[in-house]
Design an enzyme around this catalytic site. Sequence first.
Site, mmCIF file in Angstrom:
data_model
loop_
_atom_site.group_PDB
_atom_site.id
_atom_site.type_symbol
_atom_site.label_atom_id
_atom_site.label_comp_id
_atom_site.label_asym_id
_atom_site.label_seq_id
_atom_site.Cartn_x
_atom_site.Cartn_y
_atom_site.Cartn_z
ATOM 1 N N ARG A 209 6.648 -8.273 1.835
ATOM 2 C CA ARG A 209 7.517 -7.771 2.906
ATOM 3 C C ARG A 209 8.234 -8.920 3.596
ATOM 4 O O ARG A 209 9.428 -8.849 3.888
ATOM 5 C CB ARG A 209 6.696 -6.971 3.917
ATOM 6 N N ASP B 38 -1.513 6.592 6.390
ATOM 7 C CA ASP B 38 -1.526 5.173 6.742
ATOM 8 C C ASP B 38 -2.455 4.948 7.936
ATOM 9 O O ASP B 38 -2.602 5.828 8.787
ATOM 10 C CB ASP B 38 -0.109 4.725 7.086
ATOM 11 N N THR C 218 -5.762 -1.399 7.102
ATOM 12 C CA THR C 218 -5.796 -2.858 7.222
ATOM 13 C C THR C 218 -7.151 -3.334 7.721
ATOM 14 O O THR C 218 -7.399 -4.537 7.774
ATOM 15 C CB THR C 218 -4.710 -3.337 8.195
ATOM 16 N N LYS D 55 0.828 -1.210 0.000
ATOM 17 C CA LYS D 55 0.000 0.000 0.000
ATOM 18 C C LYS D 55 0.864 1.263 0.000
ATOM 19 O O LYS D 55 0.603 2.200 -0.755
ATOM 20 C CB LYS D 55 -0.955 -0.015 1.203
ATOM 21 N N THR D 56 1.879 1.296 0.834
ATOM 22 C CA THR D 56 2.774 2.458 0.864
ATOM 23 C C THR D 56 3.531 2.598 -0.445
ATOM 24 O O THR D 56 3.715 3.712 -0.961
ATOM 25 C CB THR D 56 3.763 2.341 2.030
#
Length: 357
Positions: free
Chosen positions: A238, A130, A179, A85-86
């Site tokens: 990640r 975020d 999230t 997302k980032t």
Amino acid sequence: MSRRSCGRRCRASAGSAVADAREVVDAAADDLERAAEAALRPRRLADFVGQEVVRDQLSLLLDAANARQSPPDHVLLSGPPGLGKTTLAMIIAAEVEGSLRLTSGPAIQHAGDLAAILSSLQDRDVLFIDEIHRLARPAEEMLYLAMEDYRVDVIVGKGPGATSIPLSLPPFTVVGATTRAGLLPAPLRDRFGFTGHLEFYSPAELERVLRRSAGLLGAPLHDDAATELASRSRGTPRIANRLLRRVQDFAQVRGSGELDLAAAHGALDVFEVDRLGLDRLDRAVLQALCNRFGGGPVGLTTLAVTVGEEPETVETVAEPFLVREGLIVRTPRGRMATPAAYDHLGLDRPGDGLLFV
């Protein structure tokens, strides 16, 4: 020892215990993790691996906005942590040739905090928020007006003498990440022109992520090692990149220097990541359920005490993946192990119980 110093030491010890529980396969990231990720992030949408549907939709959105020489609609990205997302927010800013401002919902506790950020934006800038569902209510209401009308009302003074001064803002784009999309208020969610949900990656997509990252690290990854790492990365880039760095460490210190299958197996063994991607905490939860509680049901607090962790750690770090893999289920009476959990641990299944008939 004084009571005050004891309190500080106890709090530090509790914080350390929680930090130790964040194993190598935890999808969350701290500051050091984000710094390491920055070097591996793709800069353009064409370089972004996976998420084919969201990537195609964003490509259309950005191409149309660039053709009109206007900022794109506000974008909401939802999905589990670690899926990009980032990275997508950074790509959106790069594609529209604007600057990126990063903040988070918990960091904005007052409307004045948000007003200071908004007043510094320039034309076609991208504001990335975020965990936007954790935005404070006063800031949230200010964001409504800013997203819709590109202005904010700044209150000057207090009491009967307070006045509202409207402040115009240049056209900009808000990219919100969450999230937990269900916690986002409907008025805020409706102000986003595009909503994209990020899904977990397939092993084939994770292999592509790993090969690209290995190339950027200057350490070519063998095909069989890439396949092995992808199968243990929980569908999360990640985690895949984190495991890749640990394999690189192992190959440099204890291996031949090559990122081959032997180095992959060695690093995975050292960090206790098994063939399903389970780590120490995951297996401790399963073993407690199967061996000590006969498969359950057992309450979250009792389960956490048994494995020596905080309930929040078990619920947020271990449980989501165990549920997704079908190893445990959550019932109104508590957590229960499934037959797959017994098979994974190499244990005999119980002969009774609702899940095992």
